[in-house]
Motif scaffolding. Structure first.
Motif, PDB file in Angstrom:
ATOM      1  N   ASP A   1      -1.078   0.624  -6.517  1.00 57.58           N
ATOM      2  CA  ASP A   1      -1.219   1.124  -5.208  1.00 57.58           C
ATOM      3  C   ASP A   1      -0.825   2.652  -5.096  1.00 57.58           C
ATOM      4  OD1 ASP A   1      -2.056   1.011  -2.656  1.00 57.58           O
ATOM      5  OD2 ASP A   1      -0.475   0.292  -1.839  1.00 57.58           O
ATOM      6  N   PRO A   2      -1.460   3.430  -6.042  1.00 56.30           N
ATOM      7  CA  PRO A   2      -1.190   4.693  -5.969  1.00 56.30           C
ATOM      8  C   PRO A   2      -1.677   5.475  -4.488  1.00 56.30           C
ATOM      9  CG  PRO A   2      -3.045   4.379  -7.187  1.00 56.30           C
ATOM     10  CD  PRO A   2      -2.613   3.019  -6.935  1.00 56.30           C
ATOM     11  N   GLN A   3      -0.647   6.274  -4.034  1.00 57.38           N
ATOM     12  CA  GLN A   3      -1.207   6.843  -2.795  1.00 57.38           C
ATOM     13  C   GLN A   3      -1.760   8.290  -2.906  1.00 57.38           C
ATOM     14  OE1 GLN A   3      -0.240   4.894   0.329  1.00 57.38           O
ATOM     15  NE2 GLN A   3       0.139   3.505  -1.324  1.00 57.38           N
TER      16      GLN A   3
ATOM     17  N   ALA B   1      -3.496  11.739  -4.282  1.00 56.18           N
ATOM     18  CA  ALA B   1      -4.906  12.043  -4.927  1.00 56.18           C
ATOM     19  C   ALA B   1      -4.560  12.055  -6.607  1.00 56.18           C
ATOM     20  CB  ALA B   1      -5.507  13.120  -4.345  1.00 56.18           C
TER      21      ALA B   1
ATOM     22  N   THR C   1      -2.281  10.911  -8.291  1.00 58.94           N
ATOM     23  CA  THR C   1      -1.967   9.617  -9.022  1.00 58.94           C
ATOM     24  C   THR C   1      -3.203   8.873  -9.465  1.00 58.94           C
ATOM     25  OG1 THR C   1       0.325   9.784  -7.930  1.00 58.94           O
ATOM     26  CG2 THR C   1      -0.122   7.739  -9.138  1.00 58.94           C
ATOM     27  N   GLN C   2      -3.991   8.657  -8.073  1.00 62.27           N
ATOM     28  CA  GLN C   2      -4.964   7.911  -8.391  1.00 62.27           C
ATOM     29  C   GLN C   2      -6.022   8.326  -9.278  1.00 62.27           C
ATOM     30  OE1 GLN C   2      -6.743   7.735  -4.325  1.00 62.27           O
ATOM     31  NE2 GLN C   2      -5.438   6.501  -3.579  1.00 62.27           N
TER      32      GLN C   2
ATOM     33  N   SER D   1      -6.760   5.806 -12.552  1.00 63.57           N
ATOM     34  CA  SER D   1      -8.205   5.684 -12.794  1.00 63.57           C
ATOM     35  C   SER D   1      -8.863   6.031 -13.921  1.00 63.57           C
ATOM     36  CB  SER D   1      -9.086   6.022 -11.466  1.00 63.57           C
ATOM     37  OG  SER D   1      -9.161   7.254 -11.386  1.00 63.57           O
TER      38      SER D   1
ATOM     39  N   PHE E   1      -6.539   1.253   2.411  1.00 61.36           N
ATOM     40  CA  PHE E   1      -6.478   2.005   1.168  1.00 61.36           C
ATOM     41  C   PHE E   1      -7.150   3.275   1.427  1.00 61.36           C
ATOM     42  CE2 PHE E   1      -6.033  -2.593  -0.373  1.00 61.36           C
ATOM     43  CZ  PHE E   1      -5.121  -2.161  -1.379  1.00 61.36           C
TER      44      PHE E   1
ATOM     45  N   LEU F   1      -9.095   6.258  -0.893  1.00 60.86           N
ATOM     46  CA  LEU F   1      -9.531   6.457  -2.293  1.00 60.86           C
ATOM     47  C   LEU F   1      -9.915   8.083  -2.181  1.00 60.86           C
ATOM     48  CD1 LEU F   1     -12.187   3.354  -2.754  1.00 60.86           C
ATOM     49  CD2 LEU F   1      -9.644   3.496  -3.138  1.00 60.86           C
ATOM     50  N   HIS F   2      -8.939   8.752  -2.817  1.00 63.70           N
ATOM     51  CA  HIS F   2      -8.964  10.275  -2.893  1.00 63.70           C
ATOM     52  C   HIS F   2      -9.844  10.757  -3.852  1.00 63.70           C
ATOM     53  CE1 HIS F   2      -5.759  10.864   0.152  1.00 63.70           C
ATOM     54  NE2 HIS F   2      -4.976   9.906  -0.712  1.00 63.70           N
ATOM     55  N   THR F   3     -10.192   9.882  -4.779  1.00 59.80           N
ATOM     56  CA  THR F   3     -11.040  10.155  -5.871  1.00 59.80           C
ATOM     57  C   THR F   3     -12.502   9.956  -5.706  1.00 59.80           C
ATOM     58  OG1 THR F   3     -10.746   8.148  -7.150  1.00 59.80           O
ATOM     59  CG2 THR F   3      -9.288   9.933  -7.750  1.00 59.80           C
TER      60      THR F   3
ATOM     61  N   TYR G   1       1.985  -3.536  -3.265  1.00 61.98           N
ATOM     62  CA  TYR G   1       1.229  -2.887  -2.466  1.00 61.98           C
ATOM     63  C   TYR G   1       2.342  -2.150  -1.360  1.00 61.98           C
ATOM     64  CZ  TYR G   1      -2.981  -3.961  -4.731  1.00 61.98           C
ATOM     65  OH  TYR G   1      -3.916  -4.185  -5.335  1.00 61.98           O
TER      66      TYR G   1
END
Lengths: 257, 232
Positions: free
Chosen positions: A241-243, A245, A247-248, A252, B14, B16-18, B61
């Protein structure tokens, strides 16, 4: 709550124009494994070198629970005192085993040298302990008198681990411990490290760009980007559950086999 | 606190920055309390946030706000505010979690994978392995597989290793995410028995059971996550 084994406060490291580490703070306790991830150039290796006293920070403090003294700023120790720490209470596992081993002395000698640094003098006992450790890292004891230059990369890395753990350090620094190894050799080494760190209740700081490595080894994770810690937490929290940007993006971007 | 788990006013979104900062609200103002010996089944269509709630309780989470109080020994801890070491201690001694898939560790034999959580609680390795073998046998994993790493096992076999790994410790709290998803009828029956035994010894359980038969056999009540759906 017990006191920390290592306490880092507002650590900063600058090289001329580069700000390699910015304002890093954390505490590490006995038996905890902390992973530091981030891409090349994120400052993680510089951080590790500042923590292990190979470099001094530009600002901030790194305190370590020195035996009989308690938390002590390692910058305030003399160089011989720091060297003693590195040879006894700490272990440093380098990415390239050539940086951590003496390539022209025997495998047994590499392990025994660390024991002698902590005061062992009895030849038979040192050799016995060396044989025992070669076995623990799954090296054939018939190779005890061979120089590491005759070993494969995976064998050298396991020997480096034996050399570091034989003196029963309380804290081990590892820089990409599985980098440059075949995948099958990596898995074996990871299992081995995981078992040893747990059985001996050693604290460790593992720097890597490989998220699978930290998933397996680390309790906690710090994600670094451009010298800053952008996110930290339990390893599974940060990966699942990366918070942040960045890390996401990291999570991914991993290819799933 | 007489409950084992007390979730209050939980909110999870959630971001989603990407993907252009897309925001996916999951639930809001969600409250749930679970007593010892009780099994609560999370209910609702897929995407309602059942797994997200389960993972939030396990602190896998990180919800944005609210509290999740866990009775840990003789203390009550808000797992959302707990230090990482404390969360790990709660997971070691108080709270077990069966995920849908076994995260396989290369090279470790099934019996060691199962015995490991019990050894982590301080039980001697021989005792833990005996208990692991007994559970694997009960879940019909043939003895010939016990010394092999589960990486090559079938989906159903891996799932049973996963169940054994959780039930090997008598956790006061059990979180089950579709524990019977890929099991045949007999093994489903065994899992129902295991859950019944856990309830009988006073464990609090929260689970997701897509199989109606299993849910009816184990659940004391249903909890509809969708009721707490957050506004988009």
């Amino acid at each position: 709550m017990t006191t920390a084994l290592m306490r880092v406060r507002n650590l900063d490291k600058r090289f001329d124009t580069i700000h390699a580490c910015r304002n890093v703070s954390f505490e590490l306790h006995q038996g905890e494994v902390l992973g530091v991830v981030g891409e090349s150039g994120s400052g993680k290796t510089t951080l590790l070198r500042c923590l292990s006293g190979e470099m001094l920070p530009s600002a901030g403090t790194v305190e370590y629970d020195v035996r009989m003294r308690g938390l002590t700023d390692i910058a305030a120790l003399s160089e011989p005192e720091r060297r003693l720490l590195r040879r006894t209470d700490w272990g440093i596992v380098h990415q390239n085993p050539r940086d951590g081993l003496r390539m022209n002395i025997s495998a047994g000698g590499n392990v025994g040298e660390r024991l002698m640094a902590v005061g062992a003098r009895h030849y038979g006992e040192i050799r016995g302990e060396a044989v025992d450790w070669l076995e623990r890292v799954e090296l054939d004891q018939d190779r005890i008198d061979d120089a590491p230059s005759t070993f494969s990369g995976g064998m050298q890395q396991r020997l480096q681990i034996a050399r570091n753990l034989v003196s029963k350090p309380r804290l081990v620094f590892m820089d990409e411990p599985t980098g440059g190894l075949d995948v099958s050799v990596q898995a074996r080494l990871l299992d081995l490290l995981r078992g040893l760190v747990r059985d001996l209740h050693i604290a460790a700081i593992v720097v890597t760009h490989d998220l699978a490595v930290v998933r397996l080894l680390a309790d906690r994770l710090m994600v670094m980007r451009r010298g800053e810690v952008v996110e930290s937490g339990l390893t599974d929290q940060v990966l699942d559950d990366p918070q942040h940007a960045y890390t996401q993006l990291l999570v991914s971007s991993v290819l799933q086999p | 606190m007489t409950h084992m788990i007390e979730v209050t006013e939980l909110h999870k979104t959630f971001t989603l920055h990407t993907q252009g900062g897309t925001s996916i609200p999951v639930f809001d103002q969600l409250s749930l309390a679970v007593a010892p010996g009780e099994c609560v089944a999370l209910y609702g269509p897929s995407g309602a946030g059942k797994s997200t709630l389960l993972r939030s309780i396990y602190a896998n989470y990180r919800p944005q706000s609210g509290a999740i109080l866990i009775r840990h020994g003789d203390r009550t801890v808000d797992i959302l505010a707990a230090a990482p070491r404390e969360v790990l201690d709660i997971r070691r001694h108080t709270m077990g979690y069966v995920s849908q898939f076994l995260r396989v560790i290369p090279r470790i034999p099934a019996v060691d994978v199962v015995a490991d959580p019990l050894i982590q609680t301080g039980v001697a390795s021989e005792v833990a392995k005996e208990r692991a073998v007994a559970l694997l046998e009960r879940l019909r994993i043939p003895a010939s597989l016990h010394q092999l790493a589960p990486a090559t096992f079938s989906g159903g076999e891996q799932q049973r290793v996963n169940i054994a790994r959780c039930f090997v410790v008598d956790y006061p709290i059990l979180l089950l995410d579709e524990p019977t998803a890929s099991l045949d009828a007999r093994n489903r029956e065994t899992v129902i028995e295991l859950i019944g035994e856990a309830k009988a010894r006073g464990a609090a359980l929260v689970g997701i059971f897509h199989d109606d038969e299993v849910r009816e056999a184990v659940a004391d009540r249903l909890f509809e996550v969708e009721t707490y759906q957050a506004a988009a």
